[in-house]
Design an enzyme around this catalytic site. Structure first.
Site, short mmCIF file in Angstrom:
data_model
loop_
_atom_site.label_atom_id
_atom_site.label_comp_id
_atom_site.label_asym_id
_atom_site.label_seq_id
_atom_site.Cartn_x
_atom_site.Cartn_y
_atom_site.Cartn_z
N SER A 141 1.71 -6.29 8.68
CA SER A 141 1.92 -6.87 7.35
C SER A 141 3.40 -7.19 7.23
CB SER A 141 1.54 -5.83 6.28
OG SER A 141 2.01 -6.24 5.01
N TYR A 154 1.78 3.23 2.78
CA TYR A 154 1.24 1.98 3.32
C TYR A 154 2.33 1.22 4.09
CZ TYR A 154 -0.73 -2.66 3.76
OH TYR A 154 -1.18 -3.86 4.29
#
Ligand SMILES: NC(=O)c1ccc[n+]([C@@H]2O[C@H](COP(=O)([O-])OP(=O)(O)OC[C@H]3O[C@@H](n4cnc5c(N)ncnc54)[C@H](OP(=O)(O)O)[C@@H]3O)[C@@H](O)[C@H]2O)c1
Length: 266
Positions: A141, A154
């Site tokens: 990401s 995360y």
């Protein structure tokens, strides 16, 4: 040479980017094995792909928090006379909120899926990837480029995915195994709702569709790219992130996530 037929294994193929990746690989003639927990979704996707005239994908129902994903997937493939040519580690989830305030077990489960299972599945099938001149596509990401107060675990899992995949790219090059890390920005999928963002992801300059992300990831993997950041604006942002002082970045992410939390409360 093995007699087993080569397949592309895609984790997290029951929703979002995983579904788009499955269509993208199928469109280019790859036989597939689809992995996730929601069997009905996987079977429906397998039927849709078979209806296009492609080989019907193998469906493997697995919970990647459960520690023995590689054995389970390996056995399911062998039972069908198949082994991985490409391994796509896409399954993952996030959680919005202050790390100290959110459920600890759920955050550890996030590490199990985003980091532990991804690592296990990246390493378990290297011989088979090499035999079939294939490779590994790990979904990271843009969050992997910076610390993420308000989504701390995360962001840290995605920093791991980025670092680990880039290192593997280098380690496996001499064996002819491609390793690409795909680093999308915001993509409208089930991710935001699952992460606890009730407002969803506001569309913006950095937002890309799952299909665009899958196309870019596929192309990059086949070219043997080390990293793919889909979208020009997204690429520029990742370059900026590497220039801007860390202290400033932290403050920027922190205030963005705080605004999100206040918006959620109102
Ligand atoms: N959407 C974004 O804005 C965005 C941005 C950058 C990166 N990413 C990354 O892209 C990847 C795909 O996310 P997405 O946006 O497509 O999210 P999504 O729509 O929520 O899909 C997530 C997929 O992961 C699977 N998964 C989650 N937990 C699992 C578990 N314990 N065992 C097996 N499978 C599990 C889900 O399947 P089941 O629930 O059926 O098991 C689902 O297929 C993730 O790694 C995410 O971090 C997303």
């Amino acid at each position: 040479m093995s007699n087993l037929r080569p397949v592309t294994v895609i984790t997290g193929a029951s929703a979002g980017i995983g579904v788009a990746l499955a269509h993208e690989f199928a469109r280019h003639g790859h036989a597939l094995a689809l992995v996730a927990r929601r069997e009905d979704r996987l079977r429906q996707l397998a039927d849709e792909i078979a209806a296009t005239g492609a080989v019907k994908p193998i469906v493997i129902v697995a919970d990647l928090t459960q520690g023995d994903a590689a054995r389970q997937i390996g056995e399911a493939l062998a039972a069908q006379g198949a082994e991985p040519q490409f391994m796509v580690n896409n399954a993952g989830f996030g959680m919005v909120g202050l790390a100290a305030a959110r459920d600890r077990d759920q955050q550890l489960a996030m590490i199990d899926v985003n980091v532990r299972a991804l690592t296990e599945l990246s390493l378990a099938f290297v011989d088979s990837l090499e035999r079939h001149r294939g490779g590994l596509l790990n979904v990271g990401s843009m969050a992997g480029f910076l610390p993420g107060p308000g989504m701390a675990v995360y962001y840290a899992t995605k920093a791991y995915v980025l670092s680990f995949s880039e290192a593997l790219h280098s380690e496996l090059k001499s064996r002819g195994v491609r390793v690409t890390v795909l680093c999308p920005g915001p993509v409208p999928t089930e991710f935001a709702a699952r992460a606890g963002l009730s407002s969803g992801l506001a569309p913006g300059l950095l937002t890309q569709t799952a299909e665009r992300v899958a196309e870019a990831g596929y192309r990059g993997l086949m070219r043997g790219d080390r990293m793919v950041v889909p979208g020009l604006a997204n690429k520029l942002v990742t370059i900026l992130i590497r220039i801007v002082p860390r202290r400033l970045l932290l403050r920027m992410v922190d205030s963005r996530q705080s605004r999100r939390r206040s918006a959620q409360r109102t």
